[in-house]
Design a protein around this motif. Structure first.
Motif, PDB file in Angstrom:
ATOM      1  N   VAL A  48      -3.743   6.929  -5.581  1.00 47.24           N
ATOM      2  CA  VAL A  48      -2.747   6.042  -4.964  1.00 47.24           C
ATOM      3  C   VAL A  48      -2.510   6.576  -3.552  1.00 47.24           C
ATOM      4  O   VAL A  48      -2.094   7.734  -3.388  1.00 47.24           O
ATOM      5  CB  VAL A  48      -1.441   6.011  -5.775  1.00 47.24           C
ATOM      6  CG1 VAL A  48      -0.404   5.148  -5.062  1.00 47.24           C
ATOM      7  CG2 VAL A  48      -1.692   5.488  -7.170  1.00 47.24           C
ATOM      8  N   LEU A  49      -2.803   5.759  -2.560  1.00 43.72           N
ATOM      9  CA  LEU A  49      -2.739   6.192  -1.168  1.00 43.72           C
ATOM     10  C   LEU A  49      -1.552   5.547  -0.473  1.00 43.72           C
ATOM     11  O   LEU A  49      -1.256   4.365  -0.684  1.00 43.72           O
ATOM     12  CB  LEU A  49      -4.024   5.820  -0.421  1.00 43.72           C
ATOM     13  CG  LEU A  49      -5.346   6.309  -1.028  1.00 43.72           C
ATOM     14  CD1 LEU A  49      -6.507   5.905  -0.128  1.00 43.72           C
ATOM     15  CD2 LEU A  49      -5.334   7.812  -1.231  1.00 43.72           C
ATOM     16  N   LEU A  50      -0.874   6.328   0.344  1.00 45.60           N
ATOM     17  CA  LEU A  50       0.176   5.829   1.223  1.00 45.60           C
ATOM     18  C   LEU A  50      -0.277   6.058   2.646  1.00 45.60           C
ATOM     19  O   LEU A  50      -0.376   7.196   3.107  1.00 45.60           O
ATOM     20  CB  LEU A  50       1.503   6.537   0.944  1.00 45.60           C
ATOM     21  CG  LEU A  50       2.663   6.181   1.875  1.00 45.60           C
ATOM     22  CD1 LEU A  50       2.966   4.689   1.808  1.00 45.60           C
ATOM     23  CD2 LEU A  50       3.910   6.990   1.527  1.00 45.60           C
ATOM     24  N   ARG A  51      -0.622   4.943   3.307  1.00 45.21           N
ATOM     25  CA  ARG A  51      -1.164   5.004   4.665  1.00 45.21           C
ATOM     26  C   ARG A  51      -2.371   5.936   4.729  1.00 45.21           C
ATOM     27  O   ARG A  51      -2.546   6.716   5.665  1.00 45.21           O
ATOM     28  CB  ARG A  51      -0.097   5.431   5.655  1.00 45.21           C
ATOM     29  CG  ARG A  51       0.968   4.355   5.886  1.00 45.21           C
ATOM     30  CD  ARG A  51       1.885   4.674   7.033  1.00 45.21           C
ATOM     31  NE  ARG A  51       2.722   3.507   7.361  1.00 45.21           N
ATOM     32  CZ  ARG A  51       3.641   3.483   8.312  1.00 45.21           C
ATOM     33  NH1 ARG A  51       3.860   4.573   9.034  1.00 45.21           N
ATOM     34  NH2 ARG A  51       4.349   2.393   8.535  1.00 45.21           N
ATOM     35  N   GLY A  52      -3.187   5.868   3.710  1.00 41.20           N
ATOM     36  CA  GLY A  52      -4.460   6.586   3.688  1.00 41.20           C
ATOM     37  C   GLY A  52      -4.409   7.973   3.098  1.00 41.20           C
ATOM     38  O   GLY A  52      -5.462   8.601   2.949  1.00 41.20           O
ATOM     39  N   LEU A  53      -3.227   8.494   2.735  1.00 41.32           N
ATOM     40  CA  LEU A  53      -3.113   9.834   2.157  1.00 41.32           C
ATOM     41  C   LEU A  53      -2.675   9.723   0.703  1.00 41.32           C
ATOM     42  O   LEU A  53      -1.839   8.891   0.351  1.00 41.32           O
ATOM     43  CB  LEU A  53      -2.103  10.678   2.947  1.00 41.32           C
ATOM     44  CG  LEU A  53      -2.462  10.953   4.402  1.00 41.32           C
ATOM     45  CD1 LEU A  53      -1.366  11.772   5.068  1.00 41.32           C
ATOM     46  CD2 LEU A  53      -3.799  11.662   4.520  1.00 41.32           C
ATOM     47  N   ALA A  54      -3.232  10.598  -0.155  1.00 39.13           N
ATOM     48  CA  ALA A  54      -2.961  10.542  -1.584  1.00 39.13           C
ATOM     49  C   ALA A  54      -1.541  10.996  -1.876  1.00 39.13           C
ATOM     50  O   ALA A  54      -1.106  12.062  -1.424  1.00 39.13           O
ATOM     51  CB  ALA A  54      -3.964  11.406  -2.340  1.00 39.13           C
ATOM     52  N   VAL A  55      -0.820  10.182  -2.638  1.00 38.40           N
ATOM     53  CA  VAL A  55       0.539  10.527  -3.071  1.00 38.40           C
ATOM     54  C   VAL A  55       0.684  10.399  -4.583  1.00 38.40           C
ATOM     55  O   VAL A  55       1.770  10.578  -5.120  1.00 38.40           O
ATOM     56  CB  VAL A  55       1.590   9.629  -2.373  1.00 38.40           C
ATOM     57  CG1 VAL A  55       1.624   9.900  -0.879  1.00 38.40           C
ATOM     58  CG2 VAL A  55       1.317   8.156  -2.659  1.00 38.40           C
TER      59      VAL A  55
END
Length: 563
Positions: free
Chosen positions: A313-320
């Motif tokens: 799950v990515l938030l603005r391309g980073l995994a969260v």
């Protein structure tokens, strides 16, 4: 006395017989006596130093010879094999050995024996010295009760019993490339080895026994994680592909990586024999760490093909976070099929700034309040392509400026609003719907009406300027007619052509108005013609604006549409 017996003379003394004097013990007997004493002393010492007799069972008698094969420890002789024979059932070889008295106190239950002979394996070559000296049996002293019968090891032990360190157990579903002697690394430094492995018939899990040498065994804590050393790692980034390989030993034998948090976060040390999980890679090992995870439910419109549990799950391309479940549900009340997707978001992956210095740590309630505030600002979830080659999908979180108002369908704020996917498949479906709408427009009839109108205008007004303008409009409409007939194969140029047609039509109308304003003949007929031309130009502009707002219509045309 008889008369005829002679009468001894009076006073006659019998003569004395001189006997030889007895001699003393001859000195020559000293040597045999001394030799006997020495032999007795040597025999007594031999009996005193004579050690116990033991029996060692081997799987094979390769290299074992009675009277010649020695038993050694640290290359010092401790005994000799006196007899080699087969067991009663012929399944093994029993070697009877006479040990020295010095080894008697070390023949315990934990003592181990194995044959040292040349061995060639993936880990290297051992026992080359026996090529000249011959096979011998190595003894490793142990602890426990006295024992006189032993079973030899099939292979030499990976770690000797006198090496300081601690043993642990790793649990895994698949053994993979791991084998006895595979190294254990910490920051690339070998700190231990794999001792062996067993398969549990109860849970069908593989238990791998490892040994970490001192002082590196102090690195193993309750929060320590272990994963497989792949040997070859390939990564792709903005600077291209990168290939990273481990040592040749790791490539051949495999390996295990040991990783512990910093000392202040490591927790208590692990005890002897503690059990850990062996993960496949560092990503799964990191995901298993104890941290706050907040679960949410997503419902995407359409298909979720390619989305699986474990997808990021990515938030603005980073995994969260990651996807933890994808399933089908049938809503009895509504009579439809739903595909809910469960995800877990880890708030600790987002660094907090400008927070109060003495603020409390983020708990689940605080994390849900933060997510609710972000949803109010337009945070939405959508499906995105994770790998174009394999078709894998992921969940992307981002802010949509014109997102519709979120409707919480699950109590407690455990559902995040979603938007339609922006991947190629969804765009193709939308483009098909757009082309169906375009195919339903009466564009061909409109072009024919405009051509008839142009011909009528040409018959009413004889101005050369008007004729040229109308001829240009006719050519533009002819191009639009051709474009509409081949829309299925020329969709990418549709918007540009339509805008050109609208511009040409508007210029024609302007020129026609100028011509009409200077003549009185045919004014009534030309008014209707101008109205039709104005409507045509408006239709082309509306179509061009629609395609500009929906660029997905440029991906796929309408198959089988009538021209």
């Amino acid at each position: 006395m008889a008369a005829d017996d002679p009468k001894p003379p009076p006073n006659l003394v019998p003569p004395e017989v001189a006997l030889p004097r007895r001699r003393s013990l001859s000195p020559i007997w000293v040597l045999p006596i001394v030799a006997a004493l020495v032999a007795g002393w040597l025999g007594w010492r031999w009996l005193e130093e004579r050690g116990p007799q033991i029996v060692i069972t081997f799987q094979t008698g390769e290299g074992l010879e009675a009277g010649r094969t020695r038993i050694k420890h640290k290359n010092v002789d401790l005994g000799t094999i006196e007899r080699v024979r087969l067991s009663d059932d012929l399944s093994s070889v029993m070697a009877t050995a006479r040990m020295d008295r010095a080894a008697a106190d070390h023949l315990k239950q934990g003592t181990r024996f194995w044959a040292v002979r040349p061995r060639l394996g993936l880990g290297g070559v051992s026992g080359l010295s026996t090529v000249v000296s011959g096979t011998y049996v190595e003894m490793e002293p142990g602890a426990g009760d006295d024992r006189r019968e032993f079973e030899a090891l099939d292979e030499p032990p990976v770690v000797r019993s006198d090496v300081p360190g601690r043993g642990f157990t790793l649990k895994t579903e698949q053994l993979g490339s791991l084998t006895q002697g595979s190294p254990i690394y910490f920051h690339g430094v070998p700190v231990g080895e794999i001792m062996g492995y067993t398969l549990s018939p109860r849970d069908r899990a593989v238990s791998v026994s490892i040994f970490v040498r001192a002082p590196y065994d102090n690195l193993v804590h309750e929060t320590t994680r272990f994963w497989r050393a792949s040997g070859i790692q390939v990564s792709a980034g903005a600077d291209g592909f990168k290939l990273q390989t481990e040592s040749l030993r790791t490539l051949a034998l495999g390996g295990v990586v040991l990783d512990s948090p910093p000392t202040d976060q490591a927790g208590p040390a692990a005890g002897e024999g503690a059990t850990f999980t062996l993960f496949e890679d560092p990503v799964s090992a990191d995901a298993a760490r104890e941290r706050l995870r907040v679960r949410y439910r997503l419902e995407f419109p359409g298909s979720v093909q390619g989305l699986q549990a474990g997808a990021p799950v990515l938030l603005r391309g980073l995994a969260v976070g990651q996807v933890v479940g994808v399933r089908l549900e049938y809503d009895v009340a509504r009579g439809d099929i739903r595909v809910p997707v469960d995800i877990e978001i880890e708030p600790e992956r987002v660094q907090r700034t400008n927070a109060p210095p003495n603020g409390s740590p983020t708990d689940e309630a605080a994390a849900r309040r933060i997510m609710a505030a972000l949803v109010e600002k337009g945070l939405r979830a959508r499906l995105a392509s994770g790998n174009l080659l394999t078709g894998q999908k992921l969940v992307a979180l981002d802010f949509e400026p014109n997102a519709p108002v979120a409707v919480q369908g699950v109590p407690g704020g455990s559902e995040l609003p979603t938007l339609a996917s922006s991947d190629l498949e969804s765009i193709s479906r939308s483009a098909g719907a757009v082309m169906d709408s375009i195919a339903g427009l009466p564009l061909t009839g409109l072009v024919e009406d405009l051509r008839g109108t142009i011909r009528s205008v040409g018959g009413v007004a004889g101005s050369p300027d008007l004729a040229r303008s109308l001829a240009g409009l006719a050519r533009a409409l002819g191009s639009a007619d051709t474009l509409m007939r081949t829309a299925n194969t020329q969709v990418p140029a549709l918007v540009a052509s339509l805008r050109g047609v609208a511009t040409a039509a508007q210029g024609t109308l302007t020129a026609a108005n100028g011509v009409i304003g200077g003549t009185s003949a045919g004014t009534a007929d030309l008014a209707g013609v101008m109205k039709q031309l104005n409507d045509a130009a408006r239709s082309f502009r509306v179509l061009a604006d629609y395609l500009e707002r929906h660029p997905e219509a440029l991906i796929r045309g309408k198959t089988g549409a009538s021209p």
